[in-house]
Design a protein around this motif. Structure first.
Motif, PDB file in Angstrom:
ATOM      1  N   LEU A  22     -23.522   0.969-109.718  1.00 41.80           N
ATOM      2  CA  LEU A  22     -23.712   0.020-110.822  1.00 41.80           C
ATOM      3  C   LEU A  22     -22.994  -1.303-110.597  1.00 41.80           C
ATOM      4  CD1 LEU A  22     -23.562   2.172-114.058  1.00 41.80           C
ATOM      5  CD2 LEU A  22     -25.528   1.050-113.050  1.00 41.80           C
ATOM      6  N   SER A  23     -22.055  -1.326-109.648  1.00 39.01           N
ATOM      7  CA  SER A  23     -21.320  -2.569-109.424  1.00 39.01           C
ATOM      8  C   SER A  23     -22.134  -3.584-108.632  1.00 39.01           C
ATOM      9  CB  SER A  23     -20.010  -2.282-108.696  1.00 39.01           C
ATOM     10  OG  SER A  23     -20.263  -1.674-107.445  1.00 39.01           O
ATOM     11  N   ALA A  24     -23.245  -3.147-108.050  1.00 39.83           N
ATOM     12  CA  ALA A  24     -24.093  -4.061-107.284  1.00 39.83           C
ATOM     13  C   ALA A  24     -25.203  -4.604-108.181  1.00 39.83           C
ATOM     14  CB  ALA A  24     -24.707  -3.323-106.102  1.00 39.83           C
ATOM     15  N   GLY A  25     -25.615  -5.821-107.914  1.00 37.43           N
ATOM     16  CA  GLY A  25     -26.718  -6.402-108.671  1.00 37.43           C
ATOM     17  C   GLY A  25     -26.240  -7.293-109.805  1.00 37.43           C
ATOM     18  N   ASP A  26     -27.208  -7.945-110.431  1.00 33.62           N
ATOM     19  CA  ASP A  26     -26.886  -8.862-111.517  1.00 33.62           C
ATOM     20  C   ASP A  26     -26.743  -8.109-112.841  1.00 33.62           C
ATOM     21  OD1 ASP A  26     -29.497  -8.304-112.406  1.00 33.62           O
ATOM     22  OD2 ASP A  26     -30.319 -10.057-111.399  1.00 33.62           O
ATOM     23  N   ALA A  27     -26.427  -8.823-113.890  1.00 33.43           N
ATOM     24  CA  ALA A  27     -26.181  -8.204-115.191  1.00 33.43           C
ATOM     25  C   ALA A  27     -27.415  -7.484-115.734  1.00 33.43           C
ATOM     26  CB  ALA A  27     -25.704  -9.258-116.185  1.00 33.43           C
ATOM     27  N   ALA A  28     -28.589  -8.075-115.561  1.00 33.96           N
ATOM     28  CA  ALA A  28     -29.824  -7.438-116.055  1.00 33.96           C
ATOM     29  C   ALA A  28     -30.075  -6.119-115.330  1.00 33.96           C
ATOM     30  CB  ALA A  28     -31.006  -8.385-115.873  1.00 33.96           C
ATOM     31  N   PHE A  29     -29.881  -6.125-114.000  1.00 35.02           N
ATOM     32  CA  PHE A  29     -30.055  -4.890-113.233  1.00 35.02           C
ATOM     33  C   PHE A  29     -29.037  -3.845-113.672  1.00 35.02           C
ATOM     34  CE2 PHE A  29     -28.658  -2.252-109.648  1.00 35.02           C
ATOM     35  CZ  PHE A  29     -29.818  -1.523-109.454  1.00 35.02           C
ATOM     36  N   SER A  30     -27.789  -4.241-113.838  1.00 34.49           N
ATOM     37  CA  SER A  30     -26.748  -3.300-114.246  1.00 34.49           C
ATOM     38  C   SER A  30     -27.055  -2.674-115.604  1.00 34.49           C
ATOM     39  CB  SER A  30     -25.385  -3.994-114.292  1.00 34.49           C
ATOM     40  OG  SER A  30     -24.972  -4.334-112.992  1.00 34.49           O
ATOM     41  N   ALA A  31     -27.579  -3.462-116.526  1.00 30.68           N
ATOM     42  CA  ALA A  31     -27.922  -2.940-117.853  1.00 30.68           C
ATOM     43  C   ALA A  31     -29.056  -1.917-117.756  1.00 30.68           C
ATOM     44  CB  ALA A  31     -28.320  -4.082-118.785  1.00 30.68           C
ATOM     45  N   LYS A  32     -30.093  -2.237-116.974  1.00 30.78           N
ATOM     46  CA  LYS A  32     -31.202  -1.297-116.790  1.00 30.78           C
ATOM     47  C   LYS A  32     -30.734  -0.043-116.072  1.00 30.78           C
ATOM     48  CE  LYS A  32     -34.915  -4.706-116.608  1.00 30.78           C
ATOM     49  NZ  LYS A  32     -35.940  -5.327-115.779  1.00 30.78           N
ATOM     50  N   ALA A  33     -29.868  -0.224-115.083  1.00 27.48           N
ATOM     51  CA  ALA A  33     -29.350   0.918-114.330  1.00 27.48           C
ATOM     52  C   ALA A  33     -28.531   1.834-115.231  1.00 27.48           C
ATOM     53  CB  ALA A  33     -28.511   0.435-113.149  1.00 27.48           C
ATOM     54  N   LYS A  55     -13.732   1.282-116.227  1.00 26.46           N
ATOM     55  CA  LYS A  55     -14.680   1.195-117.348  1.00 26.46           C
ATOM     56  C   LYS A  55     -15.874   2.126-117.102  1.00 26.46           C
ATOM     57  CE  LYS A  55     -17.353  -2.184-119.953  1.00 26.46           C
ATOM     58  NZ  LYS A  55     -17.777  -3.579-120.036  1.00 26.46           N
ATOM     59  N   LEU A  56     -16.403   2.113-115.891  1.00 21.19           N
ATOM     60  CA  LEU A  56     -17.530   2.975-115.535  1.00 21.19           C
ATOM     61  C   LEU A  56     -17.146   4.449-115.652  1.00 21.19           C
ATOM     62  CD1 LEU A  56     -20.445   3.088-114.336  1.00 21.19           C
ATOM     63  CD2 LEU A  56     -19.362   3.148-112.084  1.00 21.19           C
ATOM     64  N   ASN A  60     -18.712   7.269-118.371  1.00 18.15           N
ATOM     65  CA  ASN A  60     -19.619   8.302-117.867  1.00 18.15           C
ATOM     66  C   ASN A  60     -18.975   9.645-117.539  1.00 18.15           C
ATOM     67  OD1 ASN A  60     -22.245   6.796-117.577  1.00 18.15           O
ATOM     68  ND2 ASN A  60     -20.864   5.452-116.465  1.00 18.15           N
ATOM     69  N   CYS A  61     -17.653   9.719-117.545  1.00 18.38           N
ATOM     70  CA  CYS A  61     -16.981  10.951-117.104  1.00 18.38           C
ATOM     71  C   CYS A  61     -16.054  11.498-118.179  1.00 18.38           C
ATOM     72  CB  CYS A  61     -16.160  10.669-115.848  1.00 18.38           C
ATOM     73  SG  CYS A  61     -17.129  10.019-114.475  1.00 18.38           S
ATOM     74  N   ASN A  62     -15.838  12.803-118.145  1.00 21.75           N
ATOM     75  CA  ASN A  62     -14.858  13.390-119.053  1.00 21.75           C
ATOM     76  C   ASN A  62     -13.680  13.990-118.298  1.00 21.75           C
ATOM     77  OD1 ASN A  62     -16.018  15.715-118.050  1.00 21.75           O
ATOM     78  ND2 ASN A  62     -17.021  16.273-119.962  1.00 21.75           N
ATOM     79  N   LYS A  63     -13.784  14.157-116.977  1.00 22.75           N
ATOM     80  CA  LYS A  63     -12.688  14.654-116.136  1.00 22.75           C
ATOM     81  C   LYS A  63     -12.575  13.770-114.907  1.00 22.75           C
ATOM     82  CE  LYS A  63     -12.186  18.910-118.024  1.00 22.75           C
ATOM     83  NZ  LYS A  63     -11.060  19.658-118.366  1.00 22.75           N
ATOM     84  N   GLN A  81      -5.621   9.959-119.806  1.00 23.45           N
ATOM     85  CA  GLN A  81      -5.079   8.911-118.939  1.00 23.45           C
ATOM     86  C   GLN A  81      -4.918   7.610-119.713  1.00 23.45           C
ATOM     87  OE1 GLN A  81      -4.169  10.004-115.870  1.00 23.45           O
ATOM     88  NE2 GLN A  81      -4.906  11.879-116.794  1.00 23.45           N
ATOM     89  N   PRO A  82      -3.737   6.992-119.617  1.00 24.46           N
ATOM     90  CA  PRO A  82      -3.570   5.677-120.252  1.00 24.46           C
ATOM     91  C   PRO A  82      -4.457   4.633-119.594  1.00 24.46           C
ATOM     92  CG  PRO A  82      -1.460   6.532-119.408  1.00 24.46           C
ATOM     93  CD  PRO A  82      -2.546   7.453-118.954  1.00 24.46           C
ATOM     94  N   ALA A  83      -4.816   3.624-120.325  1.00 27.04           N
ATOM     95  CA  ALA A  83      -5.635   2.530-119.767  1.00 27.04           C
ATOM     96  C   ALA A  83      -4.945   1.946-118.532  1.00 27.04           C
ATOM     97  CB  ALA A  83      -5.847   1.453-120.817  1.00 27.04           C
ATOM     98  N   GLY A  84      -5.742   1.691-117.508  1.00 27.56           N
ATOM     99  CA  GLY A  84      -5.213   1.136-116.279  1.00 27.56           C
ATOM    100  C   GLY A  84      -4.595   2.151-115.350  1.00 27.56           C
TER     101      GLY A  84
END
Length: 90
Positions: A22-33, A55-56, A60-63, A81-84
């Motif tokens: 998801l880190s590749a591509g433009d914002a529109a592609f990322s949203a569709k992905a 953030k990803l 998308n993950c719980n563990k 897990q604390p942020a960061g």
């Protein structure tokens, strides 16, 4: 990248293995992905995501599995897990 994504997500699977696509591509592609990923994850039984994108991971993950030079050094709930503080997650 778009063609590879379309081909790789065109089949249903019980286990999904993904690596920061998801880190590749433009914002529109990322949203569709992201919409497509949500649909795949809803139908799959297991998602294994290799990423450094906190953030990803949180979305998308719980563990998470913490790795140090290929050795498992922790397996914990993402919410604990604390942020960061998510170094490696699989």
């Amino acid at each position: 990248m778009r063609l590879a994504f379309a081909v790789s997500t065109s089949v249903s699977a019980d286990i999904l293995l993904m690596d920061e696509w998801l880190s590749a591509g433009d914002a529109a592609f990322s949203a569709k992905a992201q919409v497509r990923l949500n649909s795949l994850v809803d139908r799959a039984k297991l998602l294994v995501l290799a990423s450094h994108d906190e953030k990803l991971i949180r979305k998308n993950c719980n563990k998470i599995m913490r790795l140090d030079h290929g050795e498992v050094v922790g397996f914990e709930a993402v919410s604990a897990q604390p942020a960061g503080r998510l170094p490696f997650a699989v």
